[in-house]
Motif scaffolding. Structure first.
Motif, PDB file in Angstrom:
ATOM      1  N   TRP A 117       0.810  -1.221   0.000  1.00 29.35           N
ATOM      2  CA  TRP A 117       0.000   0.000   0.000  1.00 29.35           C
ATOM      3  C   TRP A 117       0.843   1.270   0.000  1.00 29.35           C
ATOM      4  CZ3 TRP A 117       0.073  -3.683   3.853  1.00 29.35           C
ATOM      5  CH2 TRP A 117       0.742  -3.337   5.030  1.00 29.35           C
ATOM      6  N   ARG A 118       2.148   1.139   0.150  1.00 25.51           N
ATOM      7  CA  ARG A 118       3.022   2.311   0.091  1.00 25.51           C
ATOM      8  C   ARG A 118       3.736   2.447  -1.248  1.00 25.51           C
ATOM      9  NH1 ARG A 118       3.848   5.265   4.410  1.00 25.51           N
ATOM     10  NH2 ARG A 118       5.779   6.060   3.525  1.00 25.51           N
ATOM     11  N   PHE A 119       3.476   1.520  -2.169  1.00 32.55           N
ATOM     12  CA  PHE A 119       4.048   1.670  -3.497  1.00 32.55           C
ATOM     13  C   PHE A 119       3.460   2.907  -4.166  1.00 32.55           C
ATOM     14  CE2 PHE A 119       5.468  -2.771  -3.342  1.00 32.55           C
ATOM     15  CZ  PHE A 119       6.693  -2.645  -3.979  1.00 32.55           C
ATOM     16  N   VAL A 120       4.303   3.651  -4.848  1.00 29.53           N
ATOM     17  CA  VAL A 120       3.855   4.869  -5.525  1.00 29.53           C
ATOM     18  C   VAL A 120       2.762   4.549  -6.533  1.00 29.53           C
ATOM     19  CG1 VAL A 120       4.580   6.774  -7.026  1.00 29.53           C
ATOM     20  CG2 VAL A 120       6.098   5.979  -5.197  1.00 29.53           C
ATOM     21  N   SER A 121       2.847   3.389  -7.166  1.00 30.85           N
ATOM     22  CA  SER A 121       1.888   3.030  -8.208  1.00 30.85           C
ATOM     23  C   SER A 121       0.605   2.405  -7.664  1.00 30.85           C
ATOM     24  CB  SER A 121       2.537   2.050  -9.185  1.00 30.85           C
ATOM     25  OG  SER A 121       2.935   0.866  -8.515  1.00 30.85           O
ATOM     26  N   SER A 122       0.480   2.230  -6.343  1.00 24.31           N
ATOM     27  CA  SER A 122      -0.696   1.533  -5.796  1.00 24.31           C
ATOM     28  C   SER A 122      -2.029   2.226  -6.104  1.00 24.31           C
ATOM     29  CB  SER A 122      -0.531   1.322  -4.284  1.00 24.31           C
ATOM     30  OG  SER A 122      -0.382   2.562  -3.623  1.00 24.31           O
ATOM     31  N   PRO A 123      -2.113   3.568  -6.178  1.00 30.17           N
ATOM     32  CA  PRO A 123      -3.416   4.178  -6.514  1.00 30.17           C
ATOM     33  C   PRO A 123      -3.802   4.054  -7.988  1.00 30.17           C
ATOM     34  CG  PRO A 123      -1.982   5.720  -5.312  1.00 30.17           C
ATOM     35  CD  PRO A 123      -1.134   4.598  -5.807  1.00 30.17           C
TER      36      PRO A 123
END
Length: 211
Positions: A106-112
């Protein structure tokens, strides 16, 4: 006590140490990191190769009626593989967590982003699509984060590979032994893929990230 010998002080080394003290990197950081990774990688690969080799050459009976010598060899090899696996996995995870190389999903930049947008970002990093100038900073952040996360995952996969090899050594059932050898070999393919991802992200950052 005689005074310290200062006749061989190298100002470049002290400059490099000062940069590290400030949280920056020096010109030798890559060389030192590569040396550590080579040593750890060599230890893991040699341990895995020894375990897999013994798993394939040790006799199987299917009934557990092993000789004392064979049983002792299996136990020693299994314990050694488990020990190396726990050290590499435990120390590697602690290092990754403390240095920011372990990144939760959930902290990956691409998660959203949507699935299609994530694929597009990966294709841009792989230089299969032109860079989206409007979101170049986000794509660059994804590449940098992916590179860090790749290093963080490597010791976990190495430990799992060694655990599978230790199981292959300990079991006396032939098909289970071959299955564990195949599973451990799959992690080699995973390592190759991680290396490809790491170098791909590095090439992208070298081309697009500001100095």
């Amino acid at each position: 006590m005689p005074p310290a010998d200062t006749t061989h002080v190298d100002p470049d080394r002290w400059t490099a140490a000062a940069r590290l003290a400030e949280g920056l990197t020096d010109d030798g950081t890559l060389r030192r990191r590569t040396r550590v990774l080579v040593w750890v990688g060599t230890l893991v690969l040699l341990s895995w190769a020894a375990g897999v080799g013994l798993a394939l050459i040790l006799p199987t009976t299917g009934h557990g009626d092993q000789t004392g010598d064979t049983s002792t060899v299996r136990l020693l090899v299994q314990v050694a593989l488990l020990a190396v696996g726990f050290i590499v996995g435990g120390v590697g995870f602690a290092w990754a967590y403390r240095t920011g190389h372990y990144i939760t999903r959930w902290r990956f930049v691409s998660s959203p982003l949507s699935r299609a947008e994530k694929r597009s970002v990966q294709r841009q990093i792989a230089d299969k699509e032109p860079l989206d100038a409007e979101h170049a900073d986000i794509v660059t952040a994804v590449a940098a984060q992916s590179r860090r996360a790749t290093l963080g995952m490597a010791p976990i996969y190495a430990a799992m590979m060694l655990f599978a090899a230790s199981t292959a050594v300990s079991t006396d059932v032939l098909y289970l032994r071959l299955l564990e050898v195949a599973v451990s070999a799959c992690f080699i393919a995973v390592f190759v893929q991680l290396a490809v991802m790491y170098r791909r992200a590095g090439r992208f950052l070298a081309a697009h990230q500001p100095s």
